[in-house]
Design a protein around this motif. Structure first.
Motif, PDB file in Angstrom:
ATOM      1  N   VAL A 135     -30.434 -55.505 -18.961  1.00 42.68           N
ATOM      2  CA  VAL A 135     -29.073 -55.868 -19.578  1.00 42.68           C
ATOM      3  C   VAL A 135     -28.007 -56.469 -18.576  1.00 42.68           C
ATOM      4  N   SER A 136     -27.814 -57.332 -18.727  1.00 40.07           N
ATOM      5  CA  SER A 136     -27.214 -58.450 -17.965  1.00 40.07           C
ATOM      6  C   SER A 136     -25.972 -58.280 -17.107  1.00 40.07           C
ATOM      7  N   GLY A 137     -25.483 -58.181 -16.715  1.00 41.79           N
ATOM      8  CA  GLY A 137     -23.614 -57.650 -16.721  1.00 41.79           C
ATOM      9  C   GLY A 137     -23.312 -58.633 -17.067  1.00 41.79           C
ATOM     10  N   LYS A 138     -23.815 -60.060 -17.026  1.00 42.63           N
ATOM     11  CA  LYS A 138     -22.337 -61.412 -17.382  1.00 42.63           C
ATOM     12  C   LYS A 138     -22.261 -61.043 -18.918  1.00 42.63           C
ATOM     13  N   VAL A 139     -23.595 -60.498 -20.035  1.00 45.69           N
ATOM     14  CA  VAL A 139     -23.621 -60.551 -22.104  1.00 45.69           C
ATOM     15  C   VAL A 139     -22.830 -59.207 -21.950  1.00 45.69           C
ATOM     16  N   SER A 140     -22.820 -58.351 -20.956  1.00 48.79           N
ATOM     17  CA  SER A 140     -22.445 -56.653 -21.227  1.00 48.79           C
ATOM     18  C   SER A 140     -20.950 -57.037 -21.140  1.00 48.79           C
ATOM     19  N   GLY A 141     -20.410 -58.199 -19.998  1.00 47.76           N
ATOM     20  CA  GLY A 141     -18.947 -58.443 -20.038  1.00 47.76           C
ATOM     21  C   GLY A 141     -18.530 -59.006 -20.873  1.00 47.76           C
ATOM     22  N   GLU A 142     -19.261 -60.357 -21.612  1.00 46.02           N
ATOM     23  CA  GLU A 142     -18.320 -61.219 -22.877  1.00 46.02           C
ATOM     24  C   GLU A 142     -18.688 -59.610 -23.743  1.00 46.02           C
ATOM     25  N   PHE A 144     -17.829 -57.110 -23.537  1.00 41.63           N
ATOM     26  CA  PHE A 144     -16.647 -55.575 -23.825  1.00 41.63           C
ATOM     27  C   PHE A 144     -15.122 -57.077 -24.588  1.00 41.63           C
ATOM     28  N   ASN A 145     -15.434 -57.899 -24.072  1.00 44.52           N
ATOM     29  CA  ASN A 145     -14.387 -59.011 -24.205  1.00 44.52           C
ATOM     30  C   ASN A 145     -14.307 -58.865 -26.032  1.00 44.52           C
TER      31      ASN A 145
END
Length: 325
Positions: A135-142, A144-145
């Motif tokens: 699970v990509s951290g970038k996708v997960s950050g998006e 969360f936002n």
């Protein structure tokens, strides 16, 4: 047989007498909660920071031994795993946070996955590893936002609805009340560092709905009383309205708390954060309906005239024609 009443019919508690001290305390708690979120941050789960997901099937079992599997993976020192059954009862997904430094050294994630799969195969010989997904951290950050944006938009939309149904002052009061509830809940998770994942976002949306429902009940009674008692001072009218809805508020809150407290102490660890968020939400939602949503109407200059229809020039002409003026 006489029915048991938790709140007597003649209850007359002067809630609004203490509105200023309680408002000061609430504002200080909100400031402390925001400071905790900014300083300590939230302990974001796999949903929001990325990680590894291992899919496994227990071929010789009818269901997944979740307790044993959680203990097996937890002993490896990579943190608490998130286990979720999917598909058949003997299929499970195991989600883990990325180990520290995995963003710079991707091999650390592969090493963690290898140790987990080896431990599962050793402890559970019938376990078949069906796949490993990252699970990509970038996708997960998006994600969360997007989740935070959903919370904000939900609160704004609710306030607009109340503005249309009542008056603009009520919309502001509801928005401030919901902000108070959400902020204190986030402060709880920043203080305790319980894992904050999509389940907690769902819990916050749930408590927003509960708090809003309680607030609308109080606001509806306030509106009725503003039309009925036009000469009554607003603080006294607000006290009357809160006392008239107090029985419903207490019965509803206690009914939910009985179940939630049982889940909090006897339920599985995997839903502890979700249960804790809703339990706190019941308390702060009930409190904010009385000491946040109601008193702010005084400072926003709500009066009995707020619900008196404005007389237009056409109305005056019709009255003159009928000889009513």
């Amino acid at each position: 047989m006489k029915l048991l009443k938790l709140v007597p019919d003649n209850t007359n508690i002067h809630f609004l007498r203490w509105r200023v001290p309680f408002y000061v305390i609430s504002v200080l708690l909100m400031a402390a909660s925001l400071s905790l979120v900014m300083v300590k941050g939230l302990n974001l789960g796999v949903d929001f920071v990325g990680g590894q997901m291992i899919r496994a099937t227990f071929t010789q079992s009818q269901s997944v031994p979740l307790g044993e599997l959680r203990e097996t993976v937890g002993k490896l020192g990579y943190g608490e795993p998130i286990l979720q059954q999917f598909g058949k009862p003997n299929e499970v997904s195991i989600r883990m946070k990325l180990p520290a430094g995995a963003e710079q050294k991707p091999d650390l994630a592969n090493e963690m996955t290898g140790k987990i799969t080896a431990a599962i195969r050793t402890t559970h010989p019938d376990a078949r590893i069906d796949g490993v997904d990252s699970v990509s951290g970038k996708v997960s950050g998006e994600l969360f936002n997007t989740g935070m944006l959903a919370l904000g938009l939900a609160m704004v939309a609710i306030s607009i609805y109340i503005w249309i149904r009542f008056e603009w002052q009520f919309g502001i009061g509801a928005l401030f009340s919901l902000t108070h509830d959400v902020t204190l809940t986030l402060g709880l998770f920043a203080l305790t560092q319980m894992e904050f994942d999509l389940n907690i976002v769902a819990a916050i949306l749930t408590l927003i709905g509960y708090s809003l429902n309680d607030t609308i009940v109080v606001y509806d009674r306030i509106r009725e009383n503003l039309k009925k008692f036009r000469r009554m001072p607003v603080p006294e009218l607000l006290d009357l309205s809160v006392n008239e809805t107090l029985s419903r508020t207490i019965v509803t809150s206690l009914s939910m708390l009985i179940t939630l407290v049982a889940l909090l102490f006897l339920g599985p660890n995997v839903i502890f954060g979700f249960t804790a968020a809703i339990t706190l939400g019941i308390f702060v939602g009930t409190y904010s309906s009385i000491y946040m949503a109601a008193p702010i109407l005084i400072w926003l200059k709500v009066s009995s005239a707020s619900f008196v229809p404005t007389e237009t020039a056409l109305d005056r002409q019709e009255k003159l024609a009928r000889g009513q003026v």
